[in-house]
Design a protein around this motif. Sequence first.
Motif, short mmCIF file in Angstrom:
data_model
loop_
_atom_site.label_atom_id
_atom_site.label_comp_id
_atom_site.label_asym_id
_atom_site.label_seq_id
_atom_site.Cartn_x
_atom_site.Cartn_y
_atom_site.Cartn_z
N UNK A 1 0.83 -1.21 0.00
CA UNK A 1 0.00 0.00 0.00
C UNK A 1 0.87 1.26 0.00
N UNK A 2 1.99 1.21 0.72
CA UNK A 2 2.90 2.37 0.74
C UNK A 2 3.52 2.58 -0.64
N UNK A 3 3.93 1.47 -1.28
CA UNK A 3 4.52 1.56 -2.61
C UNK A 3 3.53 2.18 -3.60
N UNK A 4 2.24 1.76 -3.51
CA UNK A 4 1.22 2.31 -4.41
C UNK A 4 1.09 3.82 -4.25
N UNK A 5 1.09 4.29 -2.99
CA UNK A 5 0.96 5.73 -2.74
C UNK A 5 2.18 6.48 -3.27
N UNK A 6 3.38 5.95 -3.00
CA UNK A 6 4.61 6.61 -3.43
C UNK A 6 4.65 6.72 -4.95
N UNK B 1 13.70 -0.51 -2.13
CA UNK B 1 12.70 0.20 -1.33
C UNK B 1 11.79 -0.78 -0.60
N UNK B 2 11.36 -1.82 -1.27
CA UNK B 2 10.52 -2.86 -0.64
C UNK B 2 11.25 -3.50 0.52
N UNK B 3 12.52 -3.80 0.30
CA UNK B 3 13.31 -4.47 1.34
C UNK B 3 13.47 -3.58 2.57
N UNK B 4 13.81 -2.30 2.35
CA UNK B 4 14.03 -1.40 3.48
C UNK B 4 12.74 -1.13 4.24
N UNK B 5 11.62 -0.94 3.50
CA UNK B 5 10.33 -0.71 4.16
C UNK B 5 9.91 -1.93 4.97
N UNK B 6 10.12 -3.12 4.43
CA UNK B 6 9.75 -4.35 5.14
C UNK B 6 10.51 -4.47 6.44
N UNK B 7 11.82 -4.21 6.37
CA UNK B 7 12.65 -4.30 7.56
C UNK B 7 12.22 -3.25 8.58
N UNK B 8 11.94 -2.03 8.09
CA UNK B 8 11.56 -0.94 8.99
C UNK B 8 10.23 -1.23 9.69
N UNK B 9 9.24 -1.70 8.92
CA UNK B 9 7.92 -1.93 9.50
C UNK B 9 7.87 -3.13 10.42
N UNK C 1 10.15 5.93 -8.40
CA UNK C 1 10.92 4.99 -7.58
C UNK C 1 12.10 4.51 -8.41
N UNK C 2 13.30 4.79 -7.94
CA UNK C 2 14.51 4.44 -8.69
C UNK C 2 14.89 2.98 -8.51
N UNK C 3 14.69 2.44 -7.31
CA UNK C 3 15.06 1.04 -7.04
C UNK C 3 13.95 0.41 -6.20
#
Length: 706
Positions: free
Chosen positions: A517-522, A534-542, A528-530
């Motif tokens: 959902x975050x990726x869709x909004x962004x 981005x998916x990996x970092x967001x997953x780890x953060x959340x 999005x360059x990479x």
Amino acid sequence: MTLDARSKYILNRFVETNGYLAVRTITNSLNISRRTFYYDLKKINQFLQENGLQEIQRQKKRGYYLRQEDKHKIPSLVQLMNHTQYFFDKQDRHMMMAVQLLSSEKALFLEDMQKMTQVSKGTVSNDLKALKKALTKFLLEVKFDRKSGFSITGSETNKRSALVYYVTQLVTTNKRENILEKVNTAVVPHLLKLPYFSEQRLYHIKNVIVSNEEMLGVELTDDTIEYLAFQFMILMQRIRDGHRVLVERFEKEALQQTKEFSAARAIINQLSKLENDPLPEDEVYFVTMNLLGSKVNHSDFEVHKTEEMKSLKAAIHHMVLDFQKYACVVFQNKEKLETTLFLHLKPAYYRLKYNVDITDEWSSIIQQKYPEIYQLTSRVVFHLEAILDKKIPEQELAYIAIHFGGWLKKEGKKPAPRRRALIVCQNGIGTSNMLRMQLEELLSTIDIAGCISLRQYYQMKIDVEVIFSTTPIKTGSVPVILVEPIMNEKEKELLLKQYNFLFGRNSSAKSKISVESIIDIVQHHAQILDKKELVRELSCHLQAETTDTLKERDKPMLNELLTEEMIQLVDEVEGWEKAIKLASRPLLDRNFIEQAYIDSMIDDIKTLGPYVVIAPRIAIPHSRPENGVNKVGISLLKSSESISFSDQEKHQANLIFVLAAIDNETHLKALSQLTNLLGEEENINRLIETSNKQEILELVDYYSQE
């Protein structure tokens, strides 16, 4: 033939040693390679053969030894090393330098220690570096001043603990032979002046200890008596030199309640007579610690009190954070609660540390009257248990629960209702643990009653409110939620929706935001360059906790277990049995596991089926610890071609993680991090597609976070 000095020294070690000598013992003491040792051993054996004696023998897994009957003949054949020729090995030198630095009233230079140990300046310099590192466990530091030289800084309690350790080690070696006198006279009398370190004084102190055995209520071993005697001998030396200890009031109160305290007072009175001088009152408490330490472990009182209290405050901080999480409440004045808990737990800490029991009049009442609060408290006290390295008894746990309960009442809050849950999993204990950790992270107020197999589920009476199962099962009155052993973000989101539907939106579910959902909004507002990164970092953060957690003792992280030497990359393997054997090889070669453990994993799969394939392309073979695990570990075999564990496509795997668990706890942190890593499809693809170990290690490091 004649032997050189080093060969004589090695032969001397065999003559003096009762039993076996490991190669490592010799190589470490002389700072030589194994190859050099074997070269010297060959010379020694040739010398022994020429003189009609049997060679030095080797027994597998125990070491090398010399026949007793040959030991008596050797001194007549060769003049062995005296104390000026290799007498002091590396370990001896470290101990002597530590005693010298800790006992001297003046700072010392390298030349002083060189005269004492009778080795080169370079060797002393290397020894000093090793000693600096070793002294950190006593919270002591080696300082250097150009004008005065080297000295050791730290608390008096820690200096005494270090002195006790090094003196005891020094004088209980096989070649003791009145080494106390040698240290005081033969080596460097102008440097080491320790008049209290004498056999005569040791004898008198031992008599004092033995005369108070009855008051202690135990019969001490000879080793314990000697160890205590050194402790008290050092105590008197330090007092005579003007060094004192100070004991905190809370610690005094705890120590006074022990039977060892009365014995300590009697010992101090007798030692005062021996000295013809009264000893300070606080030394009674220090002796009490020593007596308790002889029964428990001397390291219990080596830690600096300030550091202990810092650890206690950190533990309390994380207990409060976890209590809020599990109870689904937010304390308005969290800092005040932590302060109140600290004032209560400080004396409780010392009671627990010194094994002082309190009457158990409240525990059962609190468990009956406030079961939820007691249960919540029992879930958070592991932080306190970690710094004490012991289980918190029920009576102490009850008193902590009172504080939490009182604070909830003060702020007009109630803990969220808790629900008992059961996990049904036919993939074994390793997979069940992985699933349990994910569920407890996702749903903060569920209590997992246990993890059972499908067969057990149909045989036992179920007393829970919800069941999480990895396989479809016949449902009764208890709702069942079907889950994957390793869930990705979408599967976690679906689980939360099902759970909320069953128990309401204000249930125990922690708020989770979908990465998708975050990726869709962004994507609607930015380029999005990479996307993969981005998916990996967001997953780890959340998935990360909002606060750091207190590091659990002896629970290694994933990158501490899954190291480069534990990873193998191959194109293909012929059959799952060979794959498991190959995947296990790094663990077997390093003695983490026995061959029996590999056989057990293979037999389990033959008996139970391909349960180790826990998700598409992923297998985690494992067996029970008692089947041949020596040390906790994880290895990885990556095969470019799929390995079939059955005829079904769903039982094909490219990633085989062999898990070696020594118990049900130690591996859990690493397993949790592996679960997070494998929860992302992108990560699985990266692992399978890469031909570079370094890329795997970078990914492992990324998920190996507190």
